[in-house]
Design an enzyme around this catalytic site. Sequence first.
Site, mmCIF file in Angstrom:
data_model
loop_
_atom_site.group_PDB
_atom_site.id
_atom_site.type_symbol
_atom_site.label_atom_id
_atom_site.label_comp_id
_atom_site.label_asym_id
_atom_site.label_seq_id
_atom_site.Cartn_x
_atom_site.Cartn_y
_atom_site.Cartn_z
ATOM 1 N N HIS A 65 1.558 -0.791 -0.731
ATOM 2 C CA HIS A 65 0.200 0.119 -0.056
ATOM 3 C C HIS A 65 0.876 1.179 0.210
ATOM 4 O O HIS A 65 1.377 1.503 0.755
ATOM 5 C CB HIS A 65 -0.940 0.244 1.066
ATOM 6 C CG HIS A 65 -2.261 -0.732 1.276
ATOM 7 N ND1 HIS A 65 -2.452 -1.749 1.875
ATOM 8 C CD2 HIS A 65 -2.967 -1.299 -0.032
ATOM 9 C CE1 HIS A 65 -3.858 -2.363 1.427
ATOM 10 N NE2 HIS A 65 -3.744 -2.226 0.428
ATOM 11 N N GLU A 68 1.816 4.108 2.964
ATOM 12 C CA GLU A 68 2.228 3.010 3.904
ATOM 13 C C GLU A 68 3.252 3.212 4.421
ATOM 14 O O GLU A 68 4.381 2.325 4.277
ATOM 15 C CB GLU A 68 1.515 1.861 4.155
ATOM 16 C CG GLU A 68 0.293 1.551 4.656
ATOM 17 C CD GLU A 68 -0.850 0.758 3.933
ATOM 18 O OE1 GLU A 68 -0.636 -0.454 4.951
ATOM 19 O OE2 GLU A 68 -2.108 0.607 4.293
ATOM 20 N N ARG A 121 -3.349 5.038 -2.102
ATOM 21 C CA ARG A 121 -2.905 3.646 -1.955
ATOM 22 C C ARG A 121 -2.407 2.172 -2.696
ATOM 23 O O ARG A 121 -2.257 1.417 -2.687
ATOM 24 C CB ARG A 121 -4.297 3.133 -1.313
ATOM 25 C CG ARG A 121 -4.644 1.427 -1.001
ATOM 26 C CD ARG A 121 -6.328 1.227 -0.153
ATOM 27 N NE ARG A 121 -6.274 0.536 -0.036
ATOM 28 C CZ ARG A 121 -6.445 -0.590 1.000
ATOM 29 N NH1 ARG A 121 -5.943 0.480 2.376
ATOM 30 N NH2 ARG A 121 -6.669 -1.967 1.461
ATOM 31 N N HIS A 192 1.854 -3.176 7.217
ATOM 32 C CA HIS A 192 1.065 -2.701 6.644
ATOM 33 C C HIS A 192 0.559 -1.086 7.695
ATOM 34 O O HIS A 192 1.611 -1.564 8.974
ATOM 35 C CB HIS A 192 0.003 -3.321 6.625
ATOM 36 C CG HIS A 192 -0.004 -4.373 5.213
ATOM 37 N ND1 HIS A 192 -1.460 -3.424 4.209
ATOM 38 C CD2 HIS A 192 0.154 -5.058 5.492
ATOM 39 C CE1 HIS A 192 -1.244 -4.360 3.603
ATOM 40 N NE2 HIS A 192 -0.349 -5.221 4.056
ATOM 41 N N GLU A 269 -0.345 -4.918 11.600
ATOM 42 C CA GLU A 269 -0.212 -2.994 10.417
ATOM 43 C C GLU A 269 0.283 -2.684 12.186
ATOM 44 O O GLU A 269 -0.043 -2.523 13.357
ATOM 45 C CB GLU A 269 -1.989 -3.060 11.352
ATOM 46 C CG GLU A 269 -2.803 -4.185 10.523
ATOM 47 C CD GLU A 269 -2.895 -3.616 8.985
ATOM 48 O OE1 GLU A 269 -2.866 -1.983 8.441
ATOM 49 O OE2 GLU A 269 -3.606 -3.765 7.814
HETATM 50 O O1 0X9 Z 1 -7.244 -3.473 4.444
HETATM 51 C C1 0X9 Z 1 -5.807 -3.967 4.155
HETATM 52 O O2 0X9 Z 1 -5.463 -4.729 3.324
HETATM 53 C C2 0X9 Z 1 -4.723 -4.241 5.386
HETATM 54 N N1 0X9 Z 1 -4.862 -2.864 6.124
HETATM 55 S S1 0X9 Z 1 -4.770 -1.718 5.387
HETATM 56 O O3 0X9 Z 1 -5.681 0.007 6.694
HETATM 57 N N2 0X9 Z 1 -3.433 -1.822 5.430
HETATM 58 O O4 0X9 Z 1 -4.747 -1.297 4.041
HETATM 59 C C3 0X9 Z 1 -5.273 -5.728 6.328
HETATM 60 C C4 0X9 Z 1 -5.445 -6.340 5.071
HETATM 61 C C5 0X9 Z 1 -5.518 -8.274 6.114
HETATM 62 N N3 0X9 Z 1 -6.267 -8.999 5.514
HETATM 63 C C6 0X9 Z 1 -5.692 -9.780 4.934
HETATM 64 N N4 0X9 Z 1 -4.821 -9.900 5.292
HETATM 65 N N5 0X9 Z 1 -6.770 -10.672 4.631
HETATM 66 ZN ZN ZN Z 2 -2.286 -1.877 3.846
#
Ligand code: 0X9
Ligand code: ZN
Length: 315
Positions: A65, A68, A121, A192, A269
């Site tokens: 992303h 980030e 993003r 992330h 995260e």
């Molecule tokens: O939404 C996402 O891709 C991630 N959060 S973010 O705020 N960095 O965009 C979390 C993804 C976690 N879910 C999986 N790995 N399936």
């Molecule tokens: Zn992310």
Amino acid sequence: DGSFGWKKYNTLEEIYAWLDEILAAYPVITEGFELGQSYENRTIRGIKISYKSGNPGVFIESNIHAREWITSATATWLINEFLTSTDDFVRQLAESHDWYIIPVLNVDGFVYTHVKDRMWRKTRQPSAISTCVGVDPNRNYDSHWMENGGASDNPCAEDYGGPAPFSEPEIQAMANYVSSIKDKINVLIAFHSYSQLLLSPYGHTSEEYPPNFDDQMEVAKAYADAVESLPYGTVYRYGSSAGILYPASGATIDWAYNEQDIDITYTIEFRDTGRYGFILPPTHIIPNAEEALIGIVALLDKCEELGYLKLKTFL
Ligand code: 0X9
Ligand code: ZN
């Protein structure tokens, strides 16, 4: 300003110039590799760090992303520690694993956040059916792609899964590379931000849990406890991606877990919990990276204890 460091966030150009210096300074232990080219034809680069043969493999993906920034700052800090630290504890960690680290996977989006839109993003590939640009690269892997509302089919959405799985050249390149070395990878971690969470599979459903979910939670607890033990340590919560966050299908860690037989895969995260969010002040870079370091040590110790670091080619 052209100089590289951890008192500020660096551009792709600065990161790549620094990577060249590192590869030149440690020619025996390090090896540069390329995943391939992005849509805008930038090279997606990685570094392998290996002190000896026969180590378990740990893969780190960061900045899938674009906005980030703390993720590439942390990844580069870890690379530097693994090569230069004189601390026994860090040396032991560095030398007993083979590291494959991609500091910036979404290179086009990352450059775009530096020159145009700090909050970008997605990737930068235009859509054939809309004027909106880009795909959420963490919804573009071919594993339960688009299932259960885990991604949007609207090209303007932030979680657009793309016109097809692996439509994004960056994600196809990442998948090709990981597939080619999957027998050497025991653990895969995707960096992330933000929210201070450790997220394990599954992302596509909260109705079902992976067969080794209890082990995954033990591993996450080890990371969270280690981070909290630092004097300035923050609090990390953990659970399955779909269980404690939201359904997200076609993400890196789910593809690696479901399709590549990598049994321990995590999304981390990083800081913070929302005060600054993606625009985390650079004073957080080193404390965040120190948390990641102590957390990864604890995570890998727990993986070892639970039997996940055996050489896969001998299994
Ligand atoms: O939404 C996402 O891709 C991630 N959060 S973010 O705020 N960095 O965009 C979390 C993804 C976690 N879910 C999986 N790995 N399936
Ligand atoms: Zn992310």
